[in-house]
Design an enzyme around this catalytic site. Structure first.
Site, PDB file in Angstrom:
ATOM      1  N   ASP A  75      64.771 -29.980   4.148  1.00 13.51           N
ATOM      2  CA  ASP A  75      64.404 -31.395   4.110  1.00 13.51           C
ATOM      3  C   ASP A  75      65.484 -32.289   4.686  1.00 13.51           C
ATOM      4  OD1 ASP A  75      63.051 -33.734   3.528  1.00 13.51           O
ATOM      5  OD2 ASP A  75      63.720 -33.793   1.457  1.00 13.51           O
ATOM      6  N   ASP A 269      61.658 -37.082   9.373  1.00 10.19           N
ATOM      7  CA  ASP A 269      61.703 -36.429   8.069  1.00 10.19           C
ATOM      8  C   ASP A 269      60.980 -35.083   8.063  1.00 10.19           C
ATOM      9  OD1 ASP A 269      61.858 -35.788   5.440  1.00 10.19           O
ATOM     10  OD2 ASP A 269      60.576 -37.398   4.723  1.00 10.19           O
TER      11      ASP A 269
END
Ligand SMILES: *[C@@H]1O[C@H](CO)[C@@H](O)[C@H](O)[C@H]1NC(C)=O
Ligand SMILES: *[C@@H]1O[C@H](CO)[C@@H](O)[C@H](O)[C@H]1NC(C)=O
Ligand SMILES: *[C@@H]1O[C@H](CO)[C@@H](O)[C@H](O)[C@H]1NC(C)=O
Ligand SMILES: *[C@@H]1O[C@H](CO)[C@@H](O)[C@H](O)[C@H]1NC(C)=O
Ligand SMILES: *[C@@H]1O[C@H](CO)[C@@H](O)[C@H](O)[C@H]1NC(C)=O
Ligand SMILES: *[C@@H]1O[C@H](CO)[C@@H](O)[C@H](O)[C@H]1NC(C)=O
Length: 490
Positions: A75, A269
């Site tokens: 992430d 992201d």
């Protein structure tokens, strides 16, 4: 739970022959989670969500001594490494597991001789979709991509609605702790494993199972043309540089006009599966692809799967940093996700649609107001270099299914201005990712790591997880309807 045959090959530290300070790590994409028909709406929707959105990207690392294997979601939108405690509530409750998915892998501090307690230092993280985890921070040794990081601070989740830990690789300014600590990227630099806080991310295309994050380096075989640099912008909420926010100047579809009246801040992201653009822009895009927005009900935007062929060769072109800035072209087929007919058979109720059920696919761009995210449906077409030290990002078009490798180090002077390949490599249809050796070869780690052998870079089986989206901890639940969380609520 079905265990996927997708594999991860762990790269080894490359210092040996090349003396380059880079750490390559491959990771695999979550695939379908076939648990059989399951009528509980939340479980059902998580399975759909997972498959429809293409799942997350997982990395296999190990924590403690002796090493305990843990599967973590990679992430860029958060900054802590955290693992599921073997005693976590979710992992001991069938009711919770049926709601949030079975625990993927856990860590037991009692089994590790290098575990250090941090006196109950509180760990608590919330993600954009309303999911979260809490517990305490601890320290232990992390084995990642062949590197052994001593005494890294990691979160130990005791209460969680997420069935997998995370490998957050964002700015330390965004850690979930009350006091900023040295996170994994800082630690790589402090321990001399890489020169500067920078890495490259190559997710590869929708049909490929393996992507690569290369800490400390750039692989010029994995992108096309010039890498172009843009500045990271302060986070719109916090006003400090704490997320990978860049300015998106224009978005065009085919030869059409720019949809954006002005540049908008967007966050790159990897923990978010879809792409979220301003609602007004999304509506214009829906009209081009004849999409039906059902986000308020089932949570998805639907399109006719046939648009992939009717709009063949159409690309969605994202340009950053002004007229000379980098452009990433996202082909229509990267935005049209799975055929939903199997889920309809299991009970998913589609809205009235102008196309047949067997031709219904979900769409990879959704609308949102106030906060814009370029998630995996965008990132798969791109090659992105994140330089946290210089606070810059470089982008180029990804050279998908790259079969060769050429690593250039990133130094303290910033992202090297280098060119990639001239054009998209023509993939050889016989090459199918899926075994350890192929995965290693195709991500190029073998060329970097002459010492690597099958025994020190073993393939790891990865179980699929529920689909969910992650982003910065500072975001509040008000945003939770924008992702899969819509599902969790009906
Ligand atoms: C947190 O998890 C523990 C088990 O690890 C459980 O005993 C406790 O009730 C949970 N707390 C909450 C608020 O769910
Ligand atoms: C799409 O591109 C290919 C290769 O560039 C070309 O052969 C084909 O005719 C194009 N198809 C359409 C519908 O434009
Ligand atoms: C689920 O996703 C996988 C790839 O991620 C795909 O092969 C499979 O066909 C999908 N299933 C459905 C029903 O769309
Ligand atoms: C969708 O999947 C079903 C079977 O699950 C298949 O019969 C149908 O042809 C597929 N449609 C498309 C457009 O791929
Ligand atoms: C990459 O490989 C996959 C199959 O492994 C294939 O479906 C896809 O079309 C390839 N992409 C490109 C751009 O060649
Ligand atoms: C942990 O993963 C490695 C491969 O990365 C494997 O060789 C080893 O057997 C695994 N250990 C356990 C306890 O599953």
């Amino acid at each position: 739970m079905r265990v996927l045959s997708s594999l991860i090959a762990l790269g080894a530290i490359t210092a040996s022959a090349t003396a380059q300070k880079v750490i390559p790590m491959s990771f695999s994409r979550a695939g379908p989670q076939h648990k059989g028909p399951e009528r509980r709406s939340s479980t059902f929707s998580q399975q759909i969500n997972n498959n429809l959105t293409g799942g997350g990207y997982f990395a296999e690392v190990a924590l403690g001594t002796p090493p305990q294997n843990v599967t973590l979601i990679l992430d860029t939108g958060s900054s802590d490494v955290w693992v599921l405690d073997s005693k976590a509530d979710l992992c001991h409750s069938m009711a919770l597991e049926s709601k949030y998915g079975s625990c993927l892998s856990t860590y037991d501090s009692a089994q590790s001789s290098t575990f250090q307690s941090l006196d109950q230092e509180e760990f608590s993280i919330q993600y954009l979709d309303g999911s979260g985890a809490s517990g305490v921070y601890i320290k232990d040794d992390l084995h990642v991509a062949g590197a052994n990081v001593k005494a890294l601070q990691v979160g130990l989740a005791q209460n969680t609605t997420i069935n997998s830990g995370l490998l957050g690789v964002g700015f330390d300014t965004n850690v979930a702790a009350s006091t900023i600590y040295q996170n994994i990227i800082d630690t790589f630099v402090n321990e001399g494993l890489i020169h500067t806080k920078a890495y490259s991310l190559y997710l590869n295309d929708l049909d490929a199972e393996i992507g690569t994050i290369l800490f400390g380096g750039i692989d010029t075989q994995q992108f096309i043309g010039a890498l172009k640099v843009v500045d990271i912008q302060p986070d719109p909420q916090s006003k400090i540089i704490s997320s990978f926010t860049v300015l998106l100047d224009s978005l065009t579809v085919g030869s059409g006009a720019n949809f954006l009246p002005q540049a908008i801040p967007v966050v790159l992201d990897s923990g978010t599966t879809l792409t979220y653009l301003p609602q007004t822009v999304a509506i214009e895009i829906y009209s081009i692809v004849h999409a039906v927005d059902d986000t308020l009900n089932t949570g998805f935007v639907y399109v006719n799967c046939d648009i992939v062929s009717s709009l063949k060769n159409t690309t969605f072109d994202f340009q950053f940093g002004g007229n000379d800035g980098p452009i990433v072209k996202v082909p229509i087929h990267e935005l049209v996700l799975d055929n939903v007919s199997e889920y309809v058979a299991q009970g998913l109720e589609l809205p009235a649609l102008p196309f047949a059920v067997e031709n219904t696919c979900s769409f990879g761009i959704n609308g949102l107001n106030g906060y814009y995210l370029l998630g995996d449906t965008f990132l798969r077409s791109a090659y992105v270099v994140y330089d946290l030290s210089q606070k810059q990002i470089a982008l180029a078009q990804g050279n998908l299914n790259a079969t060769k490798t050429n690593i250039v180090e990133i130094t303290t002077t910033g992202i090297p201005i280098v060119s990639g390949v001239v054009s998209q490599e023509v993939s050889t249809p016989t090459k199918i990712l899926g075994s350890a050796s192929e995965a290693t070869a195709s991500t190029g780690t073998d060329a970097l790591a002459p010492s690597q052998s099958t025994s020190d870079s073993p393939a790891v089986r990865v179980a699929p997880a529920m689909g969910w989206e992650a982003t910065a901890v500072t975001l509040v639940a008000a945003f939770c309807s924008l992702t899969g969380a819509t599902f969790l609520m009906f």
